[in-house]
Design an enzyme around this catalytic site. Structure first.
Site, PDB file in Angstrom:
ATOM      1  N   LEU A  68      -0.027  -1.069  -0.112  1.00  0.00           N
ATOM      2  CA  LEU A  68       0.086   0.305   0.146  1.00  0.00           C
ATOM      3  C   LEU A  68       1.010   0.832   0.206  1.00  0.00           C
ATOM      4  O   LEU A  68       2.264   1.262   0.111  1.00  0.00           O
ATOM      5  CB  LEU A  68      -0.982   0.041   1.026  1.00  0.00           C
ATOM      6  CG  LEU A  68      -2.619  -0.839   1.243  1.00  0.00           C
ATOM      7  CD1 LEU A  68      -2.462  -0.962   2.645  1.00  0.00           C
ATOM      8  CD2 LEU A  68      -2.719  -0.948   0.553  1.00  0.00           C
ATOM      9  N   ASP A  69       0.100   2.670  -1.066  1.00  0.00           N
ATOM     10  CA  ASP A  69       0.966   3.556  -0.264  1.00  0.00           C
ATOM     11  C   ASP A  69       1.439   4.044   0.991  1.00  0.00           C
ATOM     12  O   ASP A  69       0.189   3.757   1.486  1.00  0.00           O
ATOM     13  CB  ASP A  69       0.188   4.851  -1.320  1.00  0.00           C
ATOM     14  CG  ASP A  69       0.583   4.337  -2.959  1.00  0.00           C
ATOM     15  OD1 ASP A  69       1.095   3.477  -3.398  1.00  0.00           O
ATOM     16  OD2 ASP A  69      -0.597   5.024  -3.602  1.00  0.00           O
ATOM     17  N   ARG A  70       2.449   5.112   1.135  1.00  0.00           N
ATOM     18  CA  ARG A  70       3.234   5.079   2.302  1.00  0.00           C
ATOM     19  C   ARG A  70       1.802   5.350   3.392  1.00  0.00           C
ATOM     20  O   ARG A  70       1.261   5.942   4.496  1.00  0.00           O
ATOM     21  CB  ARG A  70       3.931   6.107   2.086  1.00  0.00           C
ATOM     22  CG  ARG A  70       4.865   6.429   3.741  1.00  0.00           C
ATOM     23  CD  ARG A  70       6.640   6.935   3.678  1.00  0.00           C
ATOM     24  NE  ARG A  70       7.233   6.489   5.489  1.00  0.00           N
ATOM     25  CZ  ARG A  70       7.956   7.163   5.334  1.00  0.00           C
ATOM     26  NH1 ARG A  70       9.335   6.887   4.812  1.00  0.00           N
ATOM     27  NH2 ARG A  70       8.184   7.034   6.636  1.00  0.00           N
ATOM     28  N   THR A  72      -0.953   5.757   2.654  1.00  0.00           N
ATOM     29  CA  THR A  72      -2.630   4.878   2.649  1.00  0.00           C
ATOM     30  C   THR A  72      -2.712   3.891   3.979  1.00  0.00           C
ATOM     31  O   THR A  72      -1.258   3.566   4.463  1.00  0.00           O
ATOM     32  CB  THR A  72      -2.583   3.748   1.621  1.00  0.00           C
ATOM     33  OG1 THR A  72      -2.530   4.813   0.558  1.00  0.00           O
ATOM     34  CG2 THR A  72      -3.939   3.514   1.041  1.00  0.00           C
ATOM     35  N   HIS A 168      -0.288   4.294  -7.605  1.00  0.00           N
ATOM     36  CA  HIS A 168      -1.591   5.059  -7.457  1.00  0.00           C
ATOM     37  C   HIS A 168      -2.401   5.109  -8.237  1.00  0.00           C
ATOM     38  O   HIS A 168      -3.489   6.643  -8.442  1.00  0.00           O
ATOM     39  CB  HIS A 168      -0.761   6.771  -7.715  1.00  0.00           C
ATOM     40  CG  HIS A 168       0.633   7.109  -7.046  1.00  0.00           C
ATOM     41  ND1 HIS A 168       1.124   7.680  -6.997  1.00  0.00           N
ATOM     42  CD2 HIS A 168       0.451   5.955  -5.621  1.00  0.00           C
ATOM     43  CE1 HIS A 168       1.966   7.871  -6.162  1.00  0.00           C
ATOM     44  NE2 HIS A 168       2.041   6.934  -5.406  1.00  0.00           N
TER      45      HIS A 168
END
Length: 233
Positions: A68-70, A72, A168
């Site tokens: 997961l994106d940081r 998120t 993204h």
């Protein structure tokens, strides 16, 4: 449905665990795997938890299944055995694992429910993707499905299911229809969240266990935040 347990060390919230798999609720700011920042990744926190809980000597095996994106939050699964890792990787590559996301966005979408199709190009220099309505050279097709779950006082809660997994993807596709995610400065929201998060949460994960073949359903509790709390009222 899996029950959550709390490990006091590093405030790690374990949502599901067995001999082969561990699923945790990622906090905003955690990185799943080590990067150039040198910050301790979530994978190492989970290794420490396993080492301590089971009193394991030496190195602990842990396979990163997805990321997961940081900024998120939400469900992240790791493999505890080398036997399970390739099977879990196959589940995700074949889209057999079903992930559901919740996002708090600035504007109401034109349609309460729709499928978005774009072609994305990633720019590694600024770590940002751009969405196009038509295919371009070196672009990758991105498909997601969303529906409006709730209208909040100043925002809107969307539920999202991904058909593809691009860089993204949710962030840039929602921004492209005028619905940037709360706190996401990179994709057009006008101010940051206090904790530098974005209001995108990996809410649920459903999959068939790669060893037992049991159906597993994990739900990640929402961040403790007034706006997220309003989503459940």
């Amino acid at each position: 449905m899996a029950e959550k347990t709390l490990s006091n060390k590093n405030n790690l919230i374990v949502l599901y665990e067995d001999n082969h798999i561990i699923v945790v609720n990622k906090r905003a700011g955690d990185i799943v795997q080590g990067d150039k920042t040198g910050d301790q990744p979530l994978s190492e926190v989970v290794k420490d938890y396993i080492k301590e809980k089971y009193n394991k000597p030496g190195n602990v095996y842990l396979g990163v299944v997805h990321r997961l994106d940081r900024p998120t939050t939400g469900v992240v699964m790791f493999s505890k055995t080398s036997k399970a890792l390739p099977r879990l990787n196959k589940l995700f590559s074949e889209k057999s694992a079903k992930k559901t996301y919740w996002a708090i966005v600035k504007n109401t979408p034109q349609q309460p429910q729709a499928t978005l199709v774009h072609w994305l190009i990633k720019n590694p220099k600024n770590n940002k993707s751009t969405a196009y309505s038509k295919e371009k050279n070196q672009s990758k097709k991105a498909i997601l499905h969303y529906k409006l779950l709730k209208q909040l006082d100043n925002y809107y809660l969307l539920e999202i299911e991904l058909e593809t997994g691009r860089h993204h993807q949710i962030r840039v596709q929602l921004a492209s229809i005028g619905c940037p995610i709360k706190g996401d400065l990179k994709y057009g929201f006008d101010r940051s969240n206090k904790d530098a998060s974005i209001s995108l949460h990996a809410r649920e994960l459903r999959f068939t266990h790669p060893v037992s073949n049991n159906e597993i359903h994990v739900i990640a509790p929402l961040p403790d935040d007034p706006i997220w709390n309003a989503c459940l009222d």
